[in-house]
Scaffold this active site. Sequence first.
Site, PDB file in Angstrom:
ATOM      1  N   CYS A  20       1.211  -1.002  -0.200  1.00  0.00           N
ATOM      2  CA  CYS A  20       0.248  -0.372   0.360  1.00  0.00           C
ATOM      3  C   CYS A  20       0.939   1.607  -0.131  1.00  0.00           C
ATOM      4  O   CYS A  20       0.742   1.933  -0.670  1.00  0.00           O
ATOM      5  CB  CYS A  20      -0.817   0.020   1.571  1.00  0.00           C
ATOM      6  SG  CYS A  20       0.032   0.080   3.287  1.00  0.00           S
ATOM      7  N   CYS A  21       1.983   1.512   0.716  1.00  0.00           N
ATOM      8  CA  CYS A  21       2.247   2.690   0.725  1.00  0.00           C
ATOM      9  C   CYS A  21       3.725   2.820  -0.731  1.00  0.00           C
ATOM     10  O   CYS A  21       3.781   3.692  -0.914  1.00  0.00           O
ATOM     11  CB  CYS A  21       3.547   2.152   2.193  1.00  0.00           C
ATOM     12  SG  CYS A  21       3.162   2.859   3.575  1.00  0.00           S
ATOM     13  N   CYS A  70      -1.208   7.368   8.544  1.00  0.00           N
ATOM     14  CA  CYS A  70      -2.873   6.922   8.267  1.00  0.00           C
ATOM     15  C   CYS A  70      -3.337   5.978   9.394  1.00  0.00           C
ATOM     16  O   CYS A  70      -2.711   5.477  10.437  1.00  0.00           O
ATOM     17  CB  CYS A  70      -2.762   5.946   6.609  1.00  0.00           C
ATOM     18  SG  CYS A  70      -2.013   6.384   5.716  1.00  0.00           S
ATOM     19  N   CYS A  84       6.985   2.864   5.921  1.00  0.00           N
ATOM     20  CA  CYS A  84       7.001   3.340   4.272  1.00  0.00           C
ATOM     21  C   CYS A  84       7.621   2.814   3.487  1.00  0.00           C
ATOM     22  O   CYS A  84       7.647   2.645   2.163  1.00  0.00           O
ATOM     23  CB  CYS A  84       5.903   4.244   4.635  1.00  0.00           C
ATOM     24  SG  CYS A  84       7.130   6.006   3.997  1.00  0.00           S
TER      25      CYS A  84
END
Length: 228
Positions: free
Chosen positions: A113-114, A198, A224
Amino acid sequence: MSDTAVQDQDVSPEDLAVLSNQFETQPAGKVIRWAVDTFGSSLVLAASFEDIVLIDLATKAAPGIEVIFLDTEAHFPETLAFVEEIRARYDLNLTVTKPGPEAAAYPCGSDQCCQFRKVAPLKAAVQKHGNRAWMTSLKRWDGPTRAGAPIVSWDDAFGLVKINPLATWTGDDIASYLKDHDLPSHPLVSQGYLSIGCAPTTRPVAEGEDPRAGRWAGLDKSECGLHA
Protein backbone atom coordinates in the site's frame (compact mmCIF):
# COMPACT_ATOMS: atom_id res chain seq x y z
CA MET A 1 24.52 5.41 -8.80
CA SER A 2 25.52 6.71 -12.23
CA ASP A 3 28.27 9.28 -12.72
CA THR A 4 25.89 11.26 -14.91
CA ALA A 5 23.28 11.53 -12.16
CA VAL A 6 25.85 12.81 -9.70
CA GLN A 7 27.23 15.32 -12.21
CA ASP A 8 23.73 16.69 -12.79
CA GLN A 9 23.67 17.75 -9.14
CA ASP A 10 26.89 19.82 -9.43
CA VAL A 11 28.06 18.24 -6.18
CA SER A 12 29.45 14.79 -5.45
CA PRO A 13 28.32 12.38 -2.72
CA GLU A 14 31.70 12.95 -1.09
CA ASP A 15 31.08 16.71 -1.02
CA LEU A 16 27.67 16.10 0.50
CA ALA A 17 29.17 13.88 3.20
CA VAL A 18 31.62 16.62 4.14
CA LEU A 19 28.82 19.18 4.25
CA SER A 20 26.67 16.87 6.34
CA ASN A 21 29.43 16.53 8.91
CA GLN A 22 29.91 20.29 9.00
CA PHE A 23 26.20 20.84 9.53
CA GLU A 24 26.14 18.56 12.60
CA THR A 25 26.83 21.53 14.84
CA GLN A 26 24.96 24.15 12.82
CA PRO A 27 21.39 25.34 13.38
CA ALA A 28 18.68 24.04 11.09
CA GLY A 29 18.19 27.51 9.65
CA LYS A 30 21.71 27.52 8.29
CA VAL A 31 21.17 24.16 6.61
CA ILE A 32 17.98 25.46 5.02
CA ARG A 33 19.71 28.67 3.93
CA TRP A 34 22.41 26.60 2.20
CA ALA A 35 19.77 24.47 0.50
CA VAL A 36 17.82 27.50 -0.75
CA ASP A 37 20.97 29.27 -1.96
CA THR A 38 22.27 26.12 -3.66
CA PHE A 39 19.13 24.77 -5.31
CA GLY A 40 16.75 27.74 -5.51
CA SER A 41 13.44 26.91 -7.12
CA SER A 42 14.58 23.33 -7.78
CA LEU A 43 14.27 22.61 -4.04
CA VAL A 44 11.00 21.17 -2.68
CA LEU A 45 9.82 20.30 0.82
CA ALA A 46 7.89 17.11 1.60
CA ALA A 47 5.71 17.57 4.70
CA SER A 48 3.58 15.11 6.63
CA PHE A 49 2.18 17.96 8.77
CA GLU A 50 2.84 15.93 11.93
CA ASP A 51 4.37 19.20 13.06
CA ILE A 52 5.11 22.42 11.19
CA VAL A 53 8.60 23.31 12.42
CA LEU A 54 10.30 22.72 9.06
CA ILE A 55 7.52 24.55 7.22
CA ASP A 56 7.95 27.55 9.54
CA LEU A 57 11.72 27.59 9.09
CA ALA A 58 11.69 26.97 5.35
CA THR A 59 9.05 29.54 4.47
CA LYS A 60 11.05 32.18 6.32
CA ALA A 61 14.03 31.43 4.07
CA ALA A 62 12.00 30.87 0.88
CA PRO A 63 8.37 32.04 1.17
CA GLY A 64 7.30 30.49 -2.13
CA ILE A 65 8.94 27.10 -1.66
CA GLU A 66 6.81 24.23 -2.95
CA VAL A 67 5.47 22.10 -0.11
CA ILE A 68 4.27 18.60 -1.00
CA PHE A 69 1.73 16.72 1.10
CA LEU A 70 0.97 13.06 0.47
CA ASP A 71 -2.75 12.44 0.55
CA THR A 72 -2.91 8.65 0.87
CA GLU A 73 -6.73 8.79 1.02
CA ALA A 74 -6.48 7.18 4.47
CA HIS A 75 -5.51 10.12 6.68
CA PHE A 76 -7.21 11.12 9.90
CA PRO A 77 -9.78 13.89 9.36
CA GLU A 78 -7.75 15.90 11.89
CA THR A 79 -4.69 15.70 9.63
CA LEU A 80 -6.55 16.96 6.58
CA ALA A 81 -8.07 19.82 8.59
CA PHE A 82 -4.63 20.72 9.97
CA VAL A 83 -3.18 20.81 6.45
CA GLU A 84 -5.79 23.35 5.42
CA GLU A 85 -5.23 25.40 8.57
CA ILE A 86 -1.50 25.60 7.89
CA ARG A 87 -2.00 26.21 4.18
CA ALA A 88 -4.00 29.31 5.05
CA ARG A 89 -1.68 30.42 7.86
CA TYR A 90 1.39 30.50 5.60
CA ASP A 91 -0.31 30.98 2.23
CA LEU A 92 1.58 27.85 1.21
CA ASN A 93 2.57 26.94 -2.31
CA LEU A 94 1.07 23.53 -1.58
CA THR A 95 0.95 20.48 -3.84
CA VAL A 96 -1.28 17.62 -2.66
CA THR A 97 -0.57 14.23 -4.22
CA LYS A 98 -3.17 11.55 -4.82
CA PRO A 99 -2.64 7.83 -5.44
CA GLY A 100 -3.13 6.61 -8.99
CA PRO A 101 -5.91 4.16 -9.91
CA GLU A 102 -3.53 1.24 -9.40
CA ALA A 103 -3.62 1.94 -5.63
CA ALA A 104 -7.25 0.81 -5.42
CA ALA A 105 -6.09 -2.80 -5.07
CA TYR A 106 -3.93 -1.89 -2.05
CA PRO A 107 -5.99 -0.37 0.81
CA CYS A 108 -4.15 1.04 3.81
CA GLY A 109 -2.39 -1.70 5.76
CA SER A 110 -2.18 -4.13 2.86
CA ASP A 111 0.99 -5.35 1.19
CA GLN A 112 2.54 -2.64 -1.01
CA CYS A 113 0.00 0.00 0.00
CA CYS A 114 2.77 2.46 0.86
CA GLN A 115 4.50 1.87 -2.45
CA PHE A 116 1.40 2.88 -4.40
CA ARG A 117 -0.02 5.47 -2.00
CA LYS A 118 3.15 7.19 -0.78
CA VAL A 119 6.42 6.29 -2.46
CA ALA A 120 5.36 6.40 -6.11
CA PRO A 121 3.26 9.61 -5.82
CA LEU A 122 5.96 11.44 -3.85
CA LYS A 123 8.72 10.34 -6.20
CA ALA A 124 6.75 11.69 -9.15
CA ALA A 125 6.01 14.94 -7.33
CA VAL A 126 9.56 15.72 -6.20
CA GLN A 127 11.15 14.82 -9.53
CA LYS A 128 8.95 17.03 -11.70
CA HIS A 129 10.12 20.28 -13.26
CA GLY A 130 13.76 19.26 -13.03
CA ASN A 131 13.92 19.48 -9.24
CA ARG A 132 17.36 18.74 -7.84
CA ALA A 133 16.80 18.42 -4.09
CA TRP A 134 14.14 17.69 -1.49
CA MET A 135 13.86 18.49 2.21
CA THR A 136 12.18 16.37 4.86
CA SER A 137 11.47 16.54 8.59
CA LEU A 138 13.19 13.21 9.24
CA LYS A 139 14.78 13.09 12.69
CA ARG A 140 17.14 10.54 14.24
CA TRP A 141 15.02 10.72 17.38
CA ASP A 142 12.14 9.17 15.44
CA GLY A 143 13.50 5.65 16.00
CA PRO A 144 16.35 3.19 15.50
CA THR A 145 15.78 2.88 11.74
CA ARG A 146 16.56 6.58 11.41
CA ALA A 147 19.35 6.87 13.97
CA GLY A 148 22.06 7.23 11.34
CA ALA A 149 20.26 9.67 9.05
CA PRO A 150 22.65 12.24 7.53
CA ILE A 151 21.75 15.89 7.33
CA VAL A 152 22.66 16.04 3.64
CA SER A 153 23.13 13.12 1.25
CA TRP A 154 22.53 11.81 -2.23
CA ASP A 155 19.23 9.90 -2.43
CA ASP A 156 19.72 7.01 -4.85
CA ALA A 157 16.05 6.03 -4.80
CA PHE A 158 14.80 9.47 -5.84
CA GLY A 159 17.82 10.63 -7.83
CA LEU A 160 18.01 13.88 -5.86
CA VAL A 161 19.96 15.47 -3.05
CA LYS A 162 18.10 14.84 0.21
CA ILE A 163 18.26 17.34 3.05
CA ASN A 164 17.14 16.64 6.62
CA PRO A 165 17.64 19.96 8.47
CA LEU A 166 16.03 18.61 11.66
CA ALA A 167 17.97 15.33 11.76
CA THR A 168 19.61 16.14 15.11
CA TRP A 169 16.44 17.46 16.77
CA THR A 170 14.62 15.62 19.55
CA GLY A 171 10.97 15.63 20.48
CA ASP A 172 11.75 18.18 23.17
CA ASP A 173 13.40 20.43 20.58
CA ILE A 174 10.27 20.29 18.42
CA ALA A 175 7.99 21.02 21.38
CA SER A 176 10.18 23.93 22.49
CA TYR A 177 10.21 25.46 19.02
CA LEU A 178 6.44 25.23 18.70
CA LYS A 179 5.99 26.84 22.12
CA ASP A 180 8.62 29.55 21.61
CA HIS A 181 7.13 30.57 18.26
CA ASP A 182 3.49 30.17 19.31
CA LEU A 183 2.80 27.60 16.61
CA PRO A 184 -0.09 25.14 16.59
CA SER A 185 0.44 21.42 17.12
CA HIS A 186 -1.29 18.69 15.19
CA PRO A 187 -4.53 18.11 17.14
CA LEU A 188 -3.78 14.40 17.65
CA VAL A 189 -0.50 15.03 19.48
CA SER A 190 -2.39 15.90 22.65
CA GLN A 191 -4.13 12.53 22.39
CA GLY A 192 -0.85 10.58 22.50
CA TYR A 193 -0.08 10.27 18.80
CA LEU A 194 3.66 10.96 18.62
CA SER A 195 4.02 9.76 15.04
CA ILE A 196 1.02 10.34 12.83
CA GLY A 197 0.36 8.37 9.68
CA CYS A 198 -2.71 6.83 8.14
CA ALA A 199 -5.71 6.33 10.41
CA PRO A 200 -6.16 2.54 9.97
CA THR A 201 -2.54 1.80 10.94
CA THR A 202 -1.75 4.41 13.61
CA ARG A 203 -2.47 4.34 17.34
CA PRO A 204 -1.50 6.49 20.33
CA VAL A 205 1.86 5.78 21.94
CA ALA A 206 2.07 4.67 25.55
CA GLU A 207 4.42 6.38 27.99
CA GLY A 208 7.97 5.10 27.51
CA GLU A 209 7.32 3.61 24.09
CA ASP A 210 9.35 4.47 21.01
CA PRO A 211 7.76 7.50 19.29
CA ARG A 212 7.01 5.39 16.20
CA ALA A 213 5.60 2.43 18.13
CA GLY A 214 2.13 3.50 17.15
CA ARG A 215 2.82 3.20 13.44
CA TRP A 216 1.75 -0.05 11.75
CA ALA A 217 0.94 -1.49 15.18
CA GLY A 218 0.62 -5.27 14.97
CA LEU A 219 2.33 -5.40 11.58
CA ASP A 220 5.90 -6.44 10.78
CA LYS A 221 6.71 -2.99 9.45
CA SER A 222 8.41 0.16 10.70
CA GLU A 223 8.99 2.24 7.55
CA CYS A 224 6.88 3.10 4.53
CA GLY A 225 9.82 3.18 2.14
CA LEU A 226 10.27 6.92 1.74
CA HIS A 227 13.30 7.02 4.01
CA ALA A 228 14.61 3.47 3.82
